[in-house]
Design a protein around this motif. Structure first.
Motif, PDB file in Angstrom:
ATOM      1  N   LYS A  30     114.104  47.067  60.752  1.00 29.23           N
ATOM      2  CA  LYS A  30     114.943  46.558  60.949  1.00 29.23           C
ATOM      3  C   LYS A  30     116.298  47.471  60.824  1.00 29.23           C
ATOM      4  O   LYS A  30     117.424  47.620  61.537  1.00 29.23           O
ATOM      5  CB  LYS A  30     115.434  45.338  60.032  1.00 29.23           C
ATOM      6  N   ALA A  31     116.298  48.343  59.755  1.00 28.73           N
ATOM      7  CA  ALA A  31     117.720  48.863  59.199  1.00 28.73           C
ATOM      8  C   ALA A  31     117.536  50.305  60.196  1.00 28.73           C
ATOM      9  O   ALA A  31     118.798  50.774  60.281  1.00 28.73           O
ATOM     10  CB  ALA A  31     117.462  49.559  57.886  1.00 28.73           C
ATOM     11  N   SER A  32     116.626  50.883  60.598  1.00 27.30           N
ATOM     12  CA  SER A  32     116.699  52.221  61.221  1.00 27.30           C
ATOM     13  C   SER A  32     115.764  52.289  62.618  1.00 27.30           C
ATOM     14  O   SER A  32     115.923  53.361  63.258  1.00 27.30           O
ATOM     15  CB  SER A  32     116.150  53.251  60.318  1.00 27.30           C
ATOM     16  N   GLY A  33     115.282  51.368  62.848  1.00 27.54           N
ATOM     17  CA  GLY A  33     114.553  51.466  64.058  1.00 27.54           C
ATOM     18  C   GLY A  33     113.314  52.338  63.954  1.00 27.54           C
ATOM     19  O   GLY A  33     112.884  52.755  65.144  1.00 27.54           O
ATOM     20  N   VAL A  34     112.903  52.640  62.754  1.00 29.39           N
ATOM     21  CA  VAL A  34     111.902  53.559  62.556  1.00 29.39           C
ATOM     22  C   VAL A  34     110.561  52.893  62.244  1.00 29.39           C
ATOM     23  O   VAL A  34     110.609  51.925  61.369  1.00 29.39           O
ATOM     24  CB  VAL A  34     112.175  54.665  61.480  1.00 29.39           C
ATOM     25  N   PHE A  35     109.420  53.150  62.961  1.00 27.16           N
ATOM     26  CA  PHE A  35     107.978  52.678  62.575  1.00 27.16           C
ATOM     27  C   PHE A  35     107.705  53.447  61.220  1.00 27.16           C
ATOM     28  O   PHE A  35     107.315  54.702  61.757  1.00 27.16           O
ATOM     29  CB  PHE A  35     107.119  52.520  63.569  1.00 27.16           C
ATOM     30  N   ASN A  36     107.613  53.306  60.065  1.00 27.14           N
ATOM     31  CA  ASN A  36     107.335  53.951  58.880  1.00 27.14           C
ATOM     32  C   ASN A  36     105.839  54.082  58.645  1.00 27.14           C
ATOM     33  O   ASN A  36     105.401  53.097  57.862  1.00 27.14           O
ATOM     34  CB  ASN A  36     108.359  53.496  57.683  1.00 27.14           C
ATOM     35  N   PHE A  37     105.415  55.033  59.327  1.00 25.38           N
ATOM     36  CA  PHE A  37     103.825  55.216  59.047  1.00 25.38           C
ATOM     37  C   PHE A  37     103.542  55.644  57.597  1.00 25.38           C
ATOM     38  O   PHE A  37     102.278  55.306  57.198  1.00 25.38           O
ATOM     39  CB  PHE A  37     103.330  56.270  60.093  1.00 25.38           C
TER      40      PHE A  37
END
Lengths: 293, 448
Positions: A30-37
């Motif tokens: 939500k905050a960064s558009g990153v899928f945090n693997f």
């Protein structure tokens, strides 16, 4: 019918456990558009740190607080050493960075705390309740309560606080958010720290359920279909997605599995997720991406 | 000083050359063990315990006896994370020895890696040791000269478990009509025993259900609800790693009693039972070796290695646990094979081919086990060309909430029943690969 209901209910409760992990992903996405693997590795790191402190005689809440601080420090390090260096890079670059990060955090956790399995007793008895002939796990009901509390807390954070409003602004439009003076790096730090907190809660519950060990980091694989189904940007979606994945994989394993050799519950949620991608690519609760072309 | 300044590079090169020659001379009297270990990853608890015990035993022999007949042991590790591809890569990297010290044998402690390196081991003439696991038909040394499923192959394991259930039920004839569920790990290891279980079910008339748990096994709700519906008399747990405590916890959650779950050889450690907390109390498992530190060999390791601060375990509390002791047992068997081979080929570092002969002629009776300080820790063992397993017996232990207690004498597998099945499978393999089986009667004569 009773058996069907028992499998269905058990699946729903197992799904709540998946949702707990998925929420951590949603926060960062939500905050960064990153899928945090690396979220799975963060769960492992948090749980290993917590249980190791408890084993050294530190009381539950003391260990919880120290682990929380450790997760905040980890979040700060990630922000300074990784995210800040990659500002304005493509999402795939950031994704690859989190992939690398997951291996680093996993390795770090085991290097610091060792590879042995730890028992974690949080005082919840797991003797089942029998309601109308259906067994209900005390522990899973407790976990569902915690997940509900977590959603309420995060809902409050997102909707009623300045930080939450800033987060929503960043999620809507990063450039516009920067233009009105929102400090992106500070927000990232907060979000990663909150994701660390969610990881700690998930790690403690999963750790109490399966023992604190490396395979905690593999639960990330369960969170992925949850996110595809529920939507990457919605905490409510993570909960609903978890319930759908939990119930459907259990029903599939019990009723379809024997027809095709069994052992299908690992890949069945992915079949479901792919079907969702075909008909609703942004998930049940995700934000529909509209782009000008 | 001027000379030194002018010729310092020459002196440095000379020094390095001397150091290198010294290393080679030292290595010339060393026997090397390439270790495809795994200390991280989902199965790290098993790997770190096993390889810790193995290394500590090698250190102990070096410290106490100066090696075997003056030949010291050396080793190096390569991390596999229990991943087959990495295991093969490690095998290729380490198989040639270390600084001139020849490799004695490989011990990957992984069915997948063992399968993947089986043909390479034969081609490279390097023994492949799969203690308590591995490919069952590799028991037949006439077809698999370099593979050694020492002590217990998977078929023996399930046969002994069924025999134990029969004892508890009042005899083999009482198995008829009993319901047994086998919950197995979704991997080649997990599936290895399914055919023999089906055969035993047919022979003794019990109703068998095979249920797979997908890797790694941290979610088993559906399997245990199915078990609840079947209402079996016994559940055989063929697990590995996280699958074991989760099985015990989920069994409790679905109301199945732990004292009717029998863990196999890879579901039998403290790391399998303890994380399940109270759910594990009463859980039964098989073992080829008990845990504990009271055996003289363990005391020796404590004195020469642990107290000297050289112990390999990161957590010293794991000293003497099931995985660690299995590593020690594995160390004993490897070192004794080298000793036997040295008696034939000479007191020097040996090739893999020579060590293979040592394994094939390994004989450990109570007298020798007493000398080694391992009586009660290692079962009497006699290997041969035809039999690369040697033992085939297990004992049963029960978890009391904090430790394992042995609850049975040695229970033997039905090896007479199993042998034709093993030979059928090994001969099919030989036919498929174009292997001419060795004539073991001639091999035995040669050994004498």
């Amino acid at each position: 019918m009773n058996f069907f209901l028992e499998v269905f209910t058990g699946g729903l409760l197992a799904g709540v456990m998946y949702s707990l992990v998925a929420i951590g992903f949603v926060l960062i996405y939500k905050a960064s558009g990153v899928f945090n693997f690396a979220q799975g590795s963060m769960v492992l790191f948090a749980a290993l740190t917590f249980v190791s402190l408890v084993e050294r005689g530190i009381p539950f809440w003391g260990a919880f607080a120290i682990t929380l601080i450790t997760m905040a420090v980890l979040a700060w390090l990630i922000e300074v050493l990784v995210l800040r260096q990659l500002v304005n890079r493509s999402p795939i670059t950031l994704f690859m960075a989190t992939l690398g990060l997951s291996y680093i955090v996993e390795g770090l956790a085991q290097a610091v705390w060792g590879a042995q399995v730890h028992a974690l007793d949080i005082g919840i008895n797991d003797e089942p309740y029998e309601v109308f002939g259906i067994l209900l796990s005390q522990f899973d009901l407790f976990a569902a309560g915690i997940a509900g509390g977590l959603v309420a807390l995060l809902g409050f954070l997102f909707n009623k606080t300045r930080i939450g409003i800033s987060l929503r602004a960043v999620a809507d439009d990063q450039l516009a958010a920067l233009a009105v003076g929102i400090k992106l790096q500070r927000l990232w730090l907060i979000v990663w720290a909150v994701a660390g907190f969610v990881g700690l809660v998930a790690g403690i519950l999963w750790g109490a359920r399966v023992g604190v060990q490396f395979s905690l980091s593999l639960i990330v694989l369960k969170a992925l279909p949850v996110l595809i189904i529920g939507g990457f940007t919605s905490i409510e979606g993570a909960i609903v997605g978890g319930l759908i994945v939990g119930a459907s994989e259990k029903l599939a394993e019990v009723f379809i599995g024997p027809l095709i050799g069994g052992g299908i519950e690992n890949w069945f949620p992915y079949v479901l997720a792919m079907l969702f991608l075909l008909v609703r690519p942004y998930g049940l609760f995700g934000d529909k991406a509209i782009e000008r072309v | 000083m001027k000379f030194l300044g002018k010729h310092r590079w020459l002196l440095l090169a000379l020094g390095l050359g001397i150091a290198s020659v010294t290393a080679q001379v030292q290595a010339a009297n060393e026997q090397y063990f390439p270790l495809q270990s795994y200390r991280i990853g989902p199965y790290a608890a098993g790997g770190s315990g096993f390889f810790g015990g193995f290394i500590d035993y090698l250190q102990y022999v070096n410290a106490k006896e100066g090696g075997v007949n003056g030949v010291k042991f050396t080793w190096s590790e390569c991390e596999t994370e229990y991943v087959v591809e990495k295991g093969v890569e490690c095998y290729e990297r380490l198989k040639k020895g270390l600084n001139g010290a020849p490799a004695a044998a490989t011990n990957p402690l992984s069915v997948g890696i063992a399968y993947a390196t089986l043909e390479r081991s034969t081609a490279d003439k390097l023994p492949l040791i799969t203690i308590n696991h591995g490919r069952t038909d590799s028991t037949d040394g006439s077809v698999f000269p370099y593979a050694f499923p020492l002590q217990l192959n998977p078929y023996s394991e399930v046969s002994a478990i069924v025999n134990y259930i029969a004892t508890q039920s009042g005899g083999l004839d009482k198995l008829k009509g009993k319901k047994i569920v086998t919950l197995y790990h979704g991997s080649p290891y997990g599936k290895e025993t399914s055919p023999i279980l089906e055969l035993l079910a047919k022979k003794y008339g019990f109703e068998l259900t095979l249920l797979e748990v997908p890797h790694p096994g941290n979610e088993q709700q559906s399997q245990w609800l199915t078990i609840r519906r079947i209402k079996p008399d016994w559940v055989i747990l063929r697990g590995w790693g996280v699958m074991n405590p989760v099985a015990l916890k989920t069994a409790q959650k679905t109301g199945f009693p732990a004292n009717h779950i029998i863990g196999n050889i890879w579901s039998n450690s403290e790391d399998d039972a303890a994380p399940a907390g109270s759910a594990a109390k009463g859980f039964i498992s098989i073992t080829t070796h008990p845990s504990g530190t009271s055996f003289p060999v363990l005391q020796g390791i404590n004195q020469y290695v642990i107290k000297a601060g050289k112990g390999n375990l990161q957590d010293p509390k794991r000293f003497g646990n099931v995985y660690y002791n299995l590593g020690v047992v594995n160390g004993i068997l490897n070192v004794e094979a080298v000793r036997v081979a040295q008696a034939k080929f000479g007191k020097r570092p040996l090739t893999g081919e020579e060590v293979r002969w040592g394994f094939e002629n390994l004989k450990l009776d109570d007298k020798r086990l007493t000398e080694l300080g391992a009586l009660g820790l290692v079962q009497p063992l006699k290997l041969s060309c035809a039999d690369h397993e040697g033992g085939g017996a297990v004992r049963f232990q029960q978890w009391d909430g904090s430790k394992w207690n042995v609850i049975s004498e040695w229970v033997q597998a039905d090896r007479q029943l199993l042998r034709p099945i093993i030979e059928k499978s090994s001969h099919e393999y030989a036919k498929e690969k174009g292997i001419t089986p060795r004539d073991c009667s001639k091999e035995t004569v040669a050994a004498k």
